[in-house]
Design an enzyme around this catalytic site. Structure first.
Site, PDB file in Angstrom:
ATOM      1  N   ASP A 147       0.846  -1.192   0.000  1.00 12.97           N
ATOM      2  CA  ASP A 147       0.000   0.000   0.000  1.00 12.97           C
ATOM      3  C   ASP A 147       0.886   1.248   0.000  1.00 12.97           C
ATOM      4  O   ASP A 147       2.098   1.162   0.241  1.00 12.97           O
ATOM      5  CB  ASP A 147      -0.899  -0.019   1.238  1.00 12.97           C
ATOM      6  CG  ASP A 147      -2.069   0.949   1.153  1.00 12.97           C
ATOM      7  OD1 ASP A 147      -2.402   1.392   0.037  1.00 12.97           O
ATOM      8  OD2 ASP A 147      -2.649   1.263   2.205  1.00 12.97           O
ATOM      9  N   GLU A 169       2.556   4.813  -4.232  1.00 15.26           N
ATOM     10  CA  GLU A 169       2.495   5.694  -5.415  1.00 15.26           C
ATOM     11  C   GLU A 169       3.825   6.423  -5.692  1.00 15.26           C
ATOM     12  O   GLU A 169       4.075   6.673  -6.885  1.00 15.26           O
ATOM     13  CB  GLU A 169       1.360   6.720  -5.242  1.00 15.26           C
ATOM     14  CG  GLU A 169      -0.015   6.148  -5.313  1.00 15.26           C
ATOM     15  CD  GLU A 169      -0.394   5.339  -4.075  1.00 15.26           C
ATOM     16  OE1 GLU A 169      -1.100   4.331  -4.218  1.00 15.26           O
ATOM     17  OE2 GLU A 169       0.053   5.700  -2.967  1.00 15.26           O
ATOM     18  N   ASP A 183      -9.156   3.449  -2.628  1.00 13.25           N
ATOM     19  CA  ASP A 183     -10.124   3.914  -1.627  1.00 13.25           C
ATOM     20  C   ASP A 183     -11.378   4.502  -2.259  1.00 13.25           C
ATOM     21  O   ASP A 183     -11.566   5.728  -2.309  1.00 13.25           O
ATOM     22  CB  ASP A 183      -9.463   4.940  -0.710  1.00 13.25           C
ATOM     23  CG  ASP A 183      -8.279   4.366   0.042  1.00 13.25           C
ATOM     24  OD1 ASP A 183      -8.193   3.133   0.163  1.00 13.25           O
ATOM     25  OD2 ASP A 183      -7.429   5.142   0.502  1.00 13.25           O
TER      26      ASP A 183
END
Length: 617
Positions: free
Chosen positions: A391, A394, A469
């Site tokens: 997670d 990015e 999300d």
């Protein structure tokens, strides 16, 4: 990005050319073009302006096809390059390119090229094309008339079909017209874009935020052939472990340890099939990666053993950020070995994520990936873990108003220093590569399973991807269909969404509808935010629990069929979840359908995605 043709410099007039094997090199007055020709009509096109900056390697291309020798003939106005059954016609001034069959039918045309110090853009005329793919993009299935920009972003609770930046960048689109299909792939690790007729309905523009461009042209003639050629180039997914195709439960967060035991007991007591429970960030010791909080999880190795005996796997989350703490061995070792991203000044960049002060491994370097693989291997072996959930890769960073590392942060790639802005989109790809190699080392007899939020073209070689999300809204249930389908057409067969929605409070009706659709998505996991109501199948009352059990059981009944579709994806690159246009490209009605899809070629799924709706045709 501003890229009108009048704002950019042209390459000028063709001065000279050379042909050598499969390489055609064209020298212009103000730039250079190289074309490399491969089997299947695949062309690697590289363009430079007068700045002659070199393209940055991405790690996306796994295998180049067999090269095809090029033969060049010329006239006063054109060159003709013949390669296999294809031709490229090059106009001398101003530059234009046409890719054709030797029969003369045109596949794709470059009408103009322009550049400045920070941008290289290719302009192409549009006829009747529809566009698909583009990776993880919000909005409709057909991207004609849309502007797509690729910059991995922590798009927390993304809002609408107009959201521009998502978590995962795959700059590959497929054009479909009556003459057939073609693909375009921008092999650039920084910001890139496709304008598919948003500014001018008759012009497509695409390019990258660098004064050079590396891209691939992939002729069809069918969508399937484009996808197969693209995945032969960027790699195909390995066969996943069978358990990863089952039903998974997650929440931010299941803790302490007693809560995980309770979830396992309820799953088995209520006879709801499931294969995995995921642990979010609260299992860690102060958000230090590769640790357990021994107050909340006093016996993590016993936990994994007990879950395994119940037929459940444990998958913990791992972020790339490392807590800045001199007492933390992983931080100390990374600092001593100079493994973290630095600023131009030479100081280690310190950002803010869950651990507060955080440093970031420079995954562009193979020695750093090897280090991270070793950490993963040791963590998985020590606690008997089944997979890893990557997670925040990015990478996400909280103190920067743009939510990521500064543009000027420095990475080392292939022996040279490169600013973060030029490698931003491949950070997650290399993070997943390191994790994959660690899981391989941990247990050679087990297939690795990684779930990732971010990535770039080629991420399918290492990880499944979920779309981050989302919110508990019917609109987001509907948006999931075209997003998953376009991800599948972009080489990512193993995709899914947070069933029920991540943010906000899910309603019983929405959860029932979402679990019914989720049973027919490649990755099938319930997950939601800490502050929202519980979202397990039994949290909404007996009726929704019954509906959930019915569809989850149906998923398990279909596992032989589903596994076959993953085998097909592994061998061919074709998606598991696909739009109707993949199988019926000549049907104009099917080409426009985005509220139903194919789950494998033999199952049509037509879910209800509107509140209050009770039936549909």
């Amino acid at each position: 990005m501003g890229f009108g043709p009048g704002d950019l410099e042209s390459l000028g007039e063709l001065q000279s050319f050379t042909a050598d094997g499969n390489l055609l090199r064209l020298e212009f007055g103000h730039g250079k073009v190289e074309m490399r020709f491969y089997q299947g009509g695949i062309v690697n096109l590289r363009l430079w302006g007068r700045y002659r900056e070199e393209p940055v390697p991405t790690g996306a291309v796994a295998t180049l096809p067999e090269p095809v020798s090029v033969q060049v003939s010329q006239s006063d106005s054109h060159l003709t390059a013949s390669f296999g059954p294809h031709q490229a016609r090059i106009r001398r001034q101003p530059l234009s390119l046409s890719f054709c069959h030797q029969s003369g039918s045109q596949l794709w045309e470059v009408e103009q090229v322009g550049y400045n110090q920070d941008l290289m853009v290719v302009f192409s005329p549009l006829t009747g094309e529809h566009f698909y793919g583009g990776g993880e993009q919000a909005g409709p299935l057909d991207k004609r008339g849309r502007y797509l920009e690729f910059w991995n972003t922590d798009a927390f609770e993304y809002h609408s079909d107009q959201t521009l930046h998502m978590y995962c960048s795959i700059p590959m689109i497929i054009g479909l017209e009556t003459a057939g299909a073609y693909g375009l792939f921008i092999n650039h690790p920084g910001a890139s874009f496709f304008d598919l007729g948003s500014r001018n309905p008759n012009v497509m523009a695409f390019g990258a935020a660098q004064a050079c461009l590396d891209c691939f042209f992939l002729p069809g003639p069918s969508i399937k052939e484009v996808v197969e050629k693209y995945t032969s180039l960027t790699g195909r997914m390995p066969l996943p472990p069978l358990w990863s195709l089952g039903f998974h439960l997650s929440k931010w967060s299941y803790f302490p340890q007693a809560k995980v035991y309770q979830i396992a007991k309820l799953l088995r007591g209520k006879k709801i099939p499931a294969d995995a429970v995921f642990l979010d960030i609260d299992y860690m010791d102060g958000f230090r990666v590769f640790t357990f909080d021994r107050t909340s999880f006093p016996e993590p190795d016993q936990l994994t053993t007990d879950l395994y005996q119940k037929g459940l796997k444990l998958v913990p989350i791992i972020d790339p950020g490392v807590k800045k703490d001199p007492g933390y061995p992983i931080y100390r070792e990374g600092l001593e070995k100079d493994y973290f991203v630095k600023m131009e000044t030479g100081e280690v960049f310190v950002g803010r994520v869950w651990p507060k002060d955080t440093v970031f491994p420079d995954f562009c370097r193979p020695e750093v990936r090897a280090w991270w693989a070793g950490l993963t291997r040791d963590f998985v072996r020590r606690y008997g873990l089944a997979g890893i959930w990557n997670d925040m890769n990015e990478p996400s960073e909280f103190s920067n108003p743009y939510g990521t590392l500064p543009d000027s942060a420095c990475h080392r790639l292939d022996g040279r220093e490169v600013p973060h802005r030029l490698v931003h989109n491949i950070y997650g790809l290399f993070h997943n590569q390191a994790t994959f190699e660690g899981l391989q080392q941990a247990n050679l007899r087990q297939r690795p399973f990684i779930l990732s939020r971010s990535g770039f073209a080629g991420v399918q070689r290492y990880a499944a991807v979920w779309t981050g999300d989302n919110r508990s809204r019917f609109e987001h249930l509907a948006l999931a269909i075209p997003m998953n389908c376009n991800l599948g057409l972009s080489g990512l067969a193993f995709v899914g969404n947070d069933v029920g929605g991540f943010g906000e409070n899910c309603t019983p009706e929405l959860f029932a509808r979402w679990i019914a659709m989720g049973a027919f998505t490649p990755f099938f996991r319930v997950h939601n935010i800490a502050r929202a109501r519980n979202q397990e199948p039994w949290a909404f009352g007996p009726e929704v629990e019954r509906i959930s059990r019915k569809f989850i059981r149906l998923r398990y009944q279909l596992l032989p069929y589903i596994y076959n579709q993953f085998y097909r994806a592994h061998k061919t690159g074709l998606p598991v979840m696909a739009p109707l246009v993949l199988e019926y490209p000549e049907d104009p009605v099917a080409a426009a359908v985005e509220n139903q899809y194919l789950f494998g070629p033999d199952l049509l799924v037509a879910p209800i995605t509107q509140a209050g709706q009770r039936e549909r045709k």
